[in-house]
Design a protein around this motif. Structure first.
Motif, PDB file in Angstrom:
ATOM      1  N   GLU A   1      -0.095   5.113   4.816  1.00 20.31           N
ATOM      2  CA  GLU A   1      -0.799   6.383   4.934  1.00 20.31           C
ATOM      3  C   GLU A   1      -2.085   6.349   4.106  1.00 20.31           C
ATOM      4  O   GLU A   1      -2.122   5.781   3.016  1.00 20.31           O
ATOM      5  CB  GLU A   1       0.076   7.543   4.475  1.00 20.31           C
ATOM      6  N   SER A   2      -3.118   6.984   4.649  1.00 21.97           N
ATOM      7  CA  SER A   2      -4.433   6.989   4.007  1.00 21.97           C
ATOM      8  C   SER A   2      -4.600   8.221   3.130  1.00 21.97           C
ATOM      9  O   SER A   2      -4.122   9.304   3.464  1.00 21.97           O
ATOM     10  CB  SER A   2      -5.528   6.962   5.081  1.00 21.97           C
ATOM     11  N   SER A   3      -5.323   8.045   2.031  1.00 21.04           N
ATOM     12  CA  SER A   3      -5.585   9.170   1.129  1.00 21.04           C
ATOM     13  C   SER A   3      -6.499  10.206   1.761  1.00 21.04           C
ATOM     14  O   SER A   3      -6.636  11.308   1.243  1.00 21.04           O
ATOM     15  CB  SER A   3      -6.217   8.667  -0.170  1.00 21.04           C
ATOM     16  N   SER A   4      -7.137   9.872   2.885  1.00 16.81           N
ATOM     17  CA  SER A   4      -8.016  10.834   3.551  1.00 16.81           C
ATOM     18  C   SER A   4      -7.241  11.944   4.229  1.00 16.81           C
ATOM     19  O   SER A   4      -7.813  12.985   4.561  1.00 16.81           O
ATOM     20  CB  SER A   4      -8.892  10.116   4.592  1.00 16.81           C
ATOM     21  N   SER A   5      -5.931  11.737   4.427  1.00 18.73           N
ATOM     22  CA  SER A   5      -5.135  12.754   5.111  1.00 18.73           C
ATOM     23  C   SER A   5      -3.813  13.048   4.428  1.00 18.73           C
ATOM     24  O   SER A   5      -3.159  14.046   4.772  1.00 18.73           O
ATOM     25  CB  SER A   5      -4.850  12.314   6.563  1.00 18.73           C
TER      26      SER A   5
ATOM     27  N   SER B   1       0.858  -1.181   0.000  1.00 13.89           N
ATOM     28  CA  SER B   1       0.000   0.000   0.000  1.00 13.89           C
ATOM     29  C   SER B   1       0.892   1.228   0.000  1.00 13.89           C
ATOM     30  O   SER B   1       2.082   1.148   0.320  1.00 13.89           O
ATOM     31  CB  SER B   1      -0.926   0.010   1.229  1.00 13.89           C
ATOM     32  N   ALA B   2       0.317   2.359  -0.386  1.00 18.91           N
ATOM     33  CA  ALA B   2       1.083   3.607  -0.385  1.00 18.91           C
ATOM     34  C   ALA B   2       1.584   3.893   1.027  1.00 18.91           C
ATOM     35  O   ALA B   2       0.829   3.791   1.997  1.00 18.91           O
ATOM     36  CB  ALA B   2       0.214   4.755  -0.880  1.00 18.91           C
ATOM     37  N   SER B   3       2.858   4.237   1.137  1.00 14.25           N
ATOM     38  CA  SER B   3       3.470   4.369   2.451  1.00 14.25           C
ATOM     39  C   SER B   3       4.475   5.509   2.465  1.00 14.25           C
ATOM     40  O   SER B   3       4.986   5.934   1.428  1.00 14.25           O
ATOM     41  CB  SER B   3       4.182   3.067   2.859  1.00 14.25           C
TER      42      SER B   3
END
Length: 750
Positions: free
Chosen positions: A348-352, A262-264
């Motif tokens: 890291e989440s795309s929400s932040s 996942s994106a990190s």
């Protein structure tokens, strides 16, 4: 107590070893630094030693049977044998006698994970055999004198094949660097040092770890295809050698591969242990791999140089899902350089957060307005490429105000720039506004009014490796529908008036106007709506919305600049029918406005418009019965060419009373009686021998509203007197009177 070392060697083991080498008997080491000329000397002596290797190998074969017998005899004496990976076996006993002497005439096989006296092997060539790839380390113990040692290893198939493994300087114990072994076979090594400062108790332990039993590199990992797979958040040890060029083969490079599911946010850190070596240059490269297996260089950086530890090399990188390679290379000189590598990753989440890869508009992160997002524009280091670029896209569904807000770490070096773009219908991008970070942690763009559409923010950096936060703030737009100002106004020459504009709706987003005058020679207007009259005449003052989106909305006021006149009120008195006002005539007027305000009212009310300039009196009959109430009257003249503020008069309305009787009750006296009236201060009685009260008038005040009679004295016998009465009220020290009652007469007979 000394350790007795017993070697159990088989004929097959000795026969398998067919080569040997010898390094310089005493490689000089000064201040823990191996100089270039030392390397050359070592290489020359290594060549000489290889020439003698064949002779030594023949002698080894001749003594094989004798060695086997010695081993058997030693085993029968009760020495406990221990297996070492099934290759060589040694046993260690605690005995009072001196340690067994190992012959230095030829290479001797030593077992791994076993301890040996340094005095038995110092400055001689030995070898050991392992069953598979792994790593080996030489550990020094029990030294009581300051000594300097160097370890050289041969047979690894690495650069030079005669590699310095690092230096050991110790009073009691120390360890060499690890040598990574690419395969299971025998390896030669030599421990060099001074015999004069080596005590007999000093020992050397040969520590071997098989591949897969430790966190570290496994040779051969010298290409993308043979890269070691590593996990996140674990430390891995490695060593790398160099020959003065990058990627020339053998052990010039170590390759590692890690995967992100996942994106990190990733940090790649190195620890470098060879701080004593003056010529250490270590580089690290980071590559990404696409779905076709093609690799792209992302970052290149120098880890350490000339005894300087640079610490973390690639910090806070935001990387998308995929496979990545780290390449570590040793630049110059034929030495092992040890290091530790750790790849730390946090999802890291795309929400932040920014989610890589978003370097072009088609890869832009789709984000929400009024939400803060954290990202960074890592600088691509030394790879000839441009800096990282971040793109964010926003969908705006209605006309609104947009503002870019940017925060950065306080006192950060470098800058980041945020640029707002709008995607046009033809696919082109229009730049709208730009902000660049500075010494303050917060900066914002100007608030702009924009139509619905798709908007982008592009983030670029200048030597900025730290995080930024960006927010596209949207504010509601409420359209203006109307403006209102007074329709007309009059001013005298030199006079001023402020025109106030009101807006519809009252919460409209655009509440500002631009003022203009149609004839500035008659009157001017400033930016605040203040009108100044200059000469007689007429002009139109217009208020127009100052916002382009509502510039067609306006309102107008006709301002007349006229002659200023004055008016005076001659009187205000109570009559039987009401209150009568009289004033002076204003010749230039067309008429008069009469305004009235009671003591309980906040504003004046127009009660009469008189259209004749010659009529200068007016009786207000509406207040006939309102006894005791205070009224203020204002009379204002009006006309096309005049202006006046008029004049005002205050009066208390009093209804008065009636006389009941007037009689001559005693000598030269008369008794006067009347009807009591409430709400008054008292009564005033007037008497005179004149029927019209035109002369000889006398008055008498009677205080108190409850009084109803009074005696008049000092009258003349034979005279007829006429008497009348009125009420009065005192307000703020001033007496106000009612109208006079009808008169009565009394003849003084006594």
């Amino acid at each position: 107590m000394k350790k007795k070392i017993v070697l159990l060697l088989t004929t097959a083991m000795l026969a398998a070893f067919s080569g040997s080498y010898a390094l310089a008997e005493e490689a000089v080491v000064e201040e823990d630094v191996i100089l270039e000329e030392d390397i050359a000397a070592v290489a020359d002596e290594a060549g000489t030693a290889e020439d003698a290797g064949a002779v030594e190998a023949g002698e080894d074969a001749a003594v094989t049977e004798e060695s086997d017998a010695a081993v058997t005899e030693e085993t029968d004496a009760g020495t406990e044998a221990q297996a070492n990976d099934g290759i060589s076996v040694v046993s260690v006993e605690e005995v009072e006698s001196d340690a067994q002497t190992i012959s230095t005439d030829s290479e001797t096989e030593l077992g791994v994970n076993t301890t040996y006296y340094i005095s038995d092997i110092l400055n001689t060539t030995q070898y050991f055999t392992v069953s598979g790839a792994g790593r080996v380390q030489f550990i020094l113990e029990n030294c009581t004198y300051p000594s300097s040692f160097s370890v050289y290893i041969k047979g690894t198939g690495l650069i030079g094949d005669n590699t310095s493994l690092g230096m050991i300087t110790s009073l009691e114990g120390a360890a060499s660097y690890y040598a990574t072994l690419p395969e299971g076979k025998q390896y030669s090594f030599k421990l060099s040092g001074s015999t004069t400062t080596t005590n007999s108790e000093a020992t050397l332990y040969i520590k071997y770890e098989a591949a897969g039993t430790y966190n570290g590199e496994t040779e051969s990992n010298n290409s993308f295809d043979t890269a070691n797979n590593i996990s996140l958040n674990k430390q891995y040890d490695g060593t790398v050698c160099g020959d003065g060029t990058y990627n020339s083969g053998n052990d010039t490079c170590d390759y590692y591969c890690f995967a992100l599911s996942s994106a990190s946010k990733v940090s790649i850190s190195f620890e470098f242990y060879d701080e004593s070596n003056y010529w250490n240059y270590l580089y690290a490269y980071l590559y990404s791999e696409d779905s076709n297996g093609n690799t792209t260089l992302l970052y290149k950086d120098l880890i350490t140089s000339r005894n300087s530890n640079y610490g973390t090399t690639f910090s806070d990188l935001r990387l998308p899902t995929g496979n990545y390679y780290i390449v570590v290379t040793r630049y110059m000189y034929n030495y092992y350089v040890p290091y530790s590598l750790t790849v730390s990753g946090t999802e890291e989440s795309s929400s932040s957060y920014e989610i890589e890869k978003n370097d072009i508009t088609s890869q832009a992160n789709s984000k929400n307005v009024n939400t803060w997002y954290t990202g960074n524009v890592n600088i691509y280091k030394n790879n000839g490429g441009s800096s990282d670029i971040d793109w964010f896209s926003y969908s705006v569904t209605e006309k609104c105000y947009l503002t870019m807000e940017l925060t950065t770490p306080r006192d950060s070096s470098g800058t980041v720039t945020a640029t707002l773009y709008r995607m046009e219908s033809n696919g082109s991008m229009t730049g709208l506004d730009t902000v660049t970070s500075g010494s303050n942690p917060y900066i914002s763009s100007a608030k702009g009014l924009y139509d619905a559409g798709t908007y982008y923010i592009q983030m670029t950096g200048n030597s900025a490796d730290w995080d930024y936060s960006i927010c596209l703030t949207q504010e509601e737009y409420i359209p203006l529908t109307g403006i209102a100002i007074p329709e007309s106004a009059q001013l005298s020459v030199g006079g001023k008036a402020y025109l106030s504009a009101t807006f519809t709706p009252s919460n409209a987003s655009e509440q500002g106007v631009t003022w203009t005058s149609s004839d500035t020679s008659v009157a001017t207007v400033d930016e605040y709506g203040t009108v100044t009259a200059l000469k007689l005449g007429q002009t139109t003052i217009t208020a127009t919305s100052s916002f382009s989106d509502s510039s067609d909305i306006q309102a107008s006021c006709v301002v007349s600049v006229v002659k200023s006149v004055t008016l005076s009120i001659n009187g205000a008195e109570n009559t039987s029918t009401g209150i009568t006002l009289t004033w002076g005539k204003v010749s230039d007027a067309s008429g008069y406005y009469i305004y009235r305000k009671s003591e309980t009212e906040e504003t004046s009310v127009l009660i009469k418009t008189i259209s004749s300039v010659s009529k200068v009196s007016y009786t207000d009959t509406e207040v006939k019965s309102s006894n005791g109430v205070t009224y203020t009257y204002t009379v204002i003249p009006f006309g096309d060419s005049i202006i006046s503020s008029g004049a005002s008069k205050e009066i208390v309305r009093l209804t008065g009373t009636k006389l009941s009787s007037a009689k001559n009750t005693s000598k030269k006296k008369a008794t006067i009686k009347w009807k009591k009236t409430s709400g008054v201060t008292g009564y005033q009685i007037q008497y005179s021998t004149s029927k019209t009260f035109s002369k000889g008038n006398k008055t008498k005040l009677v205080s108190g509203s409850s009084k109803a009679k009074v005696k008049l004295s000092g009258l003349k016998k034979g005279k007829t007197y006429y008497v009348r009465i009125r009420t009065y009220k005192t307000v703020s020290g001033k007496k106000y009177y009612s109208a006079w009652s009808s008169k009565k007469k009394v003849k003084i007979k006594k």
